[in-house]
Write an enzyme that holds these catalytic residues in place. Structure first.
Site, PDB file in Angstrom:
ATOM      1  N   GLU A 176      -9.980 -17.327  34.164  1.00 39.50           N
ATOM      2  CA  GLU A 176     -10.238 -17.157  32.729  1.00 39.50           C
ATOM      3  C   GLU A 176     -11.424 -16.233  32.434  1.00 39.50           C
ATOM      4  O   GLU A 176     -12.344 -16.579  31.713  1.00 39.50           O
ATOM      5  CB  GLU A 176     -10.449 -18.533  32.062  1.00 39.50           C
TER       6      GLU A 176
ATOM      7  N   HIS B 216      -6.888 -24.038  19.880  1.00 39.67           N
ATOM      8  CA  HIS B 216      -7.578 -25.120  20.590  1.00 39.67           C
ATOM      9  C   HIS B 216      -9.025 -25.324  20.125  1.00 39.67           C
ATOM     10  O   HIS B 216      -9.561 -26.408  20.296  1.00 39.67           O
ATOM     11  CB  HIS B 216      -7.561 -24.875  22.109  1.00 39.67           C
TER      12      HIS B 216
ATOM     13  N   HIS C 105      -9.606 -28.957  19.428  1.00 40.60           N
ATOM     14  CA  HIS C 105     -10.548 -29.788  20.190  1.00 40.60           C
ATOM     15  C   HIS C 105     -11.557 -30.462  19.264  1.00 40.60           C
ATOM     16  O   HIS C 105     -11.968 -31.597  19.496  1.00 40.60           O
ATOM     17  CB  HIS C 105     -11.310 -28.942  21.223  1.00 40.60           C
TER      18      HIS C 105
ATOM     19  N   LYS D  50       3.175 -18.833  31.393  1.00 42.22           N
ATOM     20  CA  LYS D  50       1.858 -19.276  31.865  1.00 42.22           C
ATOM     21  C   LYS D  50       1.587 -18.761  33.275  1.00 42.22           C
ATOM     22  O   LYS D  50       0.473 -18.346  33.583  1.00 42.22           O
ATOM     23  CB  LYS D  50       1.742 -20.806  31.814  1.00 42.22           C
TER      24      LYS D  50
ATOM     25  N   LYS E  75      -6.280 -25.814  36.729  1.00 45.04           N
ATOM     26  CA  LYS E  75      -7.473 -26.388  36.089  1.00 45.04           C
ATOM     27  C   LYS E  75      -7.479 -27.890  36.355  1.00 45.04           C
ATOM     28  O   LYS E  75      -6.496 -28.578  36.062  1.00 45.04           O
ATOM     29  CB  LYS E  75      -7.465 -26.136  34.575  1.00 45.04           C
TER      30      LYS E  75
ATOM     31  N   GLU F 201       2.760 -27.018  22.513  1.00 42.94           N
ATOM     32  CA  GLU F 201       2.289 -26.088  23.556  1.00 42.94           C
ATOM     33  C   GLU F 201       3.375 -25.060  23.887  1.00 42.94           C
ATOM     34  O   GLU F 201       3.066 -23.928  24.234  1.00 42.94           O
ATOM     35  CB  GLU F 201       1.885 -26.840  24.838  1.00 42.94           C
TER      36      GLU F 201
ATOM     37  N   ARG G  91     -13.636 -31.069  51.046  1.00 40.03           N
ATOM     38  CA  ARG G  91     -13.763 -29.712  50.457  1.00 40.03           C
ATOM     39  C   ARG G  91     -12.408 -29.093  50.125  1.00 40.03           C
ATOM     40  O   ARG G  91     -12.235 -27.880  50.130  1.00 40.03           O
ATOM     41  CB  ARG G  91     -14.545 -28.778  51.389  1.00 40.03           C
TER      42      ARG G  91
ATOM     43  N   ASN H 277      -5.797 -20.609  24.722  1.00 35.11           N
ATOM     44  CA  ASN H 277      -6.543 -21.563  23.872  1.00 35.11           C
ATOM     45  C   ASN H 277      -6.281 -21.334  22.384  1.00 35.11           C
ATOM     46  O   ASN H 277      -7.019 -21.850  21.542  1.00 35.11           O
ATOM     47  CB  ASN H 277      -8.053 -21.448  24.141  1.00 35.11           C
TER      48      ASN H 277
ATOM     49  N   HIS I 160      -3.394 -34.640  21.541  1.00 37.39           N
ATOM     50  CA  HIS I 160      -3.728 -33.229  21.754  1.00 37.39           C
ATOM     51  C   HIS I 160      -2.749 -32.245  21.091  1.00 37.39           C
ATOM     52  O   HIS I 160      -3.168 -31.340  20.370  1.00 37.39           O
ATOM     53  CB  HIS I 160      -3.847 -32.967  23.263  1.00 37.39           C
TER      54      HIS I 160
ATOM     55  N   ARG J 277      -6.610 -15.183  30.037  1.00 35.97           N
ATOM     56  CA  ARG J 277      -6.245 -16.610  30.067  1.00 35.97           C
ATOM     57  C   ARG J 277      -6.786 -17.355  28.847  1.00 35.97           C
ATOM     58  O   ARG J 277      -6.225 -18.359  28.424  1.00 35.97           O
ATOM     59  CB  ARG J 277      -6.721 -17.263  31.375  1.00 35.97           C
TER      60      ARG J 277
HETATM   61  N1  GLY Z   1      -4.489 -24.963  29.106  1.00 34.18           N
HETATM   62  C1  GLY Z   1      -5.116 -23.716  29.173  1.00 34.18           C
HETATM   63  C2  GLY Z   1      -5.208 -23.147  30.543  1.00 34.18           C
HETATM   64  O1  GLY Z   1      -4.652 -23.663  31.476  1.00 34.18           O
HETATM   65  O2  GLY Z   1      -5.880 -22.150  30.704  1.00 34.18           O
END
Ligand code: GLY
Length: 374
Positions: free
Chosen positions: A241, A252, A256, A231, A148, A190, A126, A249, A270, A245
């Site tokens: 998010e 993106h 994507h 960031k 993430k 990025e 966990r 994107n 990417h 946040r």
């Molecule tokens: N790559 C976008 C984020 O980390 O929210």
């Protein structure tokens, strides 16, 4: 070249706060950095064959030198390792190594390894602590920061995962010298994104200094640290998010869709996909009367100068089709009450979240874009 002092950026998340260290030769100093913070923990390094061939030995040497017990798990390079079967293998090996919650999983690699190892760490017992040692520019400025983690499923990219913040990020800028120019450029996209979101002065600085950023030395270290700093601020304000946040994107949603349509392959990586996506996000914002067209031209000119693709029709291979792109876009961003959510902009450094974009506008725009010359 003179070694730059190590920079430190903090991600402030109360009792889950952590440091990002940025500087040359941090892999060689990892043992010390880890021991001083976490004591005599057991470690499992997760890496891929390519990265391991360059950086595993020095990492193991420094860990062992500081007396840290260490095991390693090496997977195949590439997106296909973000799968259920590889996750199962990685979690089994972490359990075999008998890691406890306060021991450390170390992700040594690019975005794929960070996502896979971080997700494995989030579910074994966990939640085991983990450290990110990102080795691609893209991972250093984006995916290793913010927690993430996840894998892909046949239903799509990153659809199974968790937020699991690392305990430390070691961004060793000297490892970037082993990257191909193509992967450097892709990671750079990025970096430029942070300027385009809400730091117009940073974008202007990049327009004037991009060659030095790609070359290495103080400009590159500054750009990596600045990106991590931006960031870190966004993540501290909106970890899961629920708002701001999502601005990360920018470019993106289109990007994507292009990656999906090209099978997440070498045809389009990417950073290249989002470079095209960011130019299009500016043009689309102009079409919807939010932004001047000159700003789209400016973004395009900047990416073109450094050799990034900027138009759909620059993507190698079979021509992409509107129908497929629309399907991918609606899968990525669920249609809600007949509209799509997009990151749009009022101009360079003035992005915003638009929840009310009609799919018909996106479709008409894509039709026009597909007719554009390279
Ligand atoms: N790559 C976008 C984020 O980390 O929210």
């Amino acid at each position: 070249m003179l070694t730059q002092p190590i920079e430190k950026v903090e991600v402030s998340l109360e009792n889950r706060s952590y440091d990002i260290l940025i500087g040359d030769d941090l892999i060689k100093k990892a043992g010390e950095e880890i021991f001083n913070r976490f004591g005599a923990v057991k470690t499992v390094i997760v890496s891929d064959e390519t990265v391991a061939s360059h950086h595993l030995a020095p990492l193991k040497t420094t860990l062992k030198k500081t007396g840290l017990e260490t095991y390693d798990i090496i997977v195949k390079p590439g997106e296909s390792s973000k799968s259920w079967s590889v996750l199962e293998e990685v979690t089994a090996k972490i359990l075999e190594a008998k890691l406890e919650r306060k021991d450390l999983v170390i992700a040594l690699g690019g975005g794929v390894i960070g996502d896979l190892a971080g997700f494995a760490a989030s579910i074994v017992r966990r939640g085991i602590d983990f450290v990110q040692i990102p080795t691609s520019l893209l991972a250093q400025v984006d995916s290793s920061v913010g927690g993430k983690t996840g894998i892909n499923t046949p239903h799509g990219k990153n659809l199974v995962g968790a937020f699991h913040q690392p305990k430390l990020v070691l961004a060793d800028t000297s490892v970037l010298d082993t990257l191909s120019p193509r992967h450097m450029r892709a990671g750079y996209a990025e970096i430029a994104k942070y300027g385009l979101i809400d730091e117009p002065e940073f974008f202007t600085w990049l327009e004037n200094n991009w060659q030095d950023v790609l070359k290495g030395g103080p400009a590159r270290q500054y750009a990596v640290a600045k990106s991590c700093h931006i960031k870190a601020g966004v993540v501290a304000r909106d970890e899961k998010e629920s708002g701001e946040r999502a601005l990360l994107n920018l470019g993106h949603t289109f990007g994507h869709a292009f990656e999906g349509a090209t099978g997440y392959s070498d045809r389009l990586i990417h950073g290249e996909a989002i470079a095209i996506g960011m130019v299009m996000a500016h043009r689309f914002s102009n079409r919807l009367n939010h932004a001047p067209l000159e700003d789209a031209h400016r973004v395009k000119a900047h990416f073109q100068a450094l050799g990034l693709p900027t138009e759909i029709n620059e993507i190698n291979g079979e021509k992409l089709e509107v129908k497929q792109l629309m399907e991918l876009i609606s899968q990525d961003k669920k249609v809600s009450r007949g509209t799509l959510t997009f990151i749009l902009t009022k101009g360079i450094g003035r992005s915003f979240i638009a929840h009310d974009v009609p799919p018909s506008e996106v479709e008409a725009f894509l039709m026009e874009e597909l007719k554009r010359p390279c």
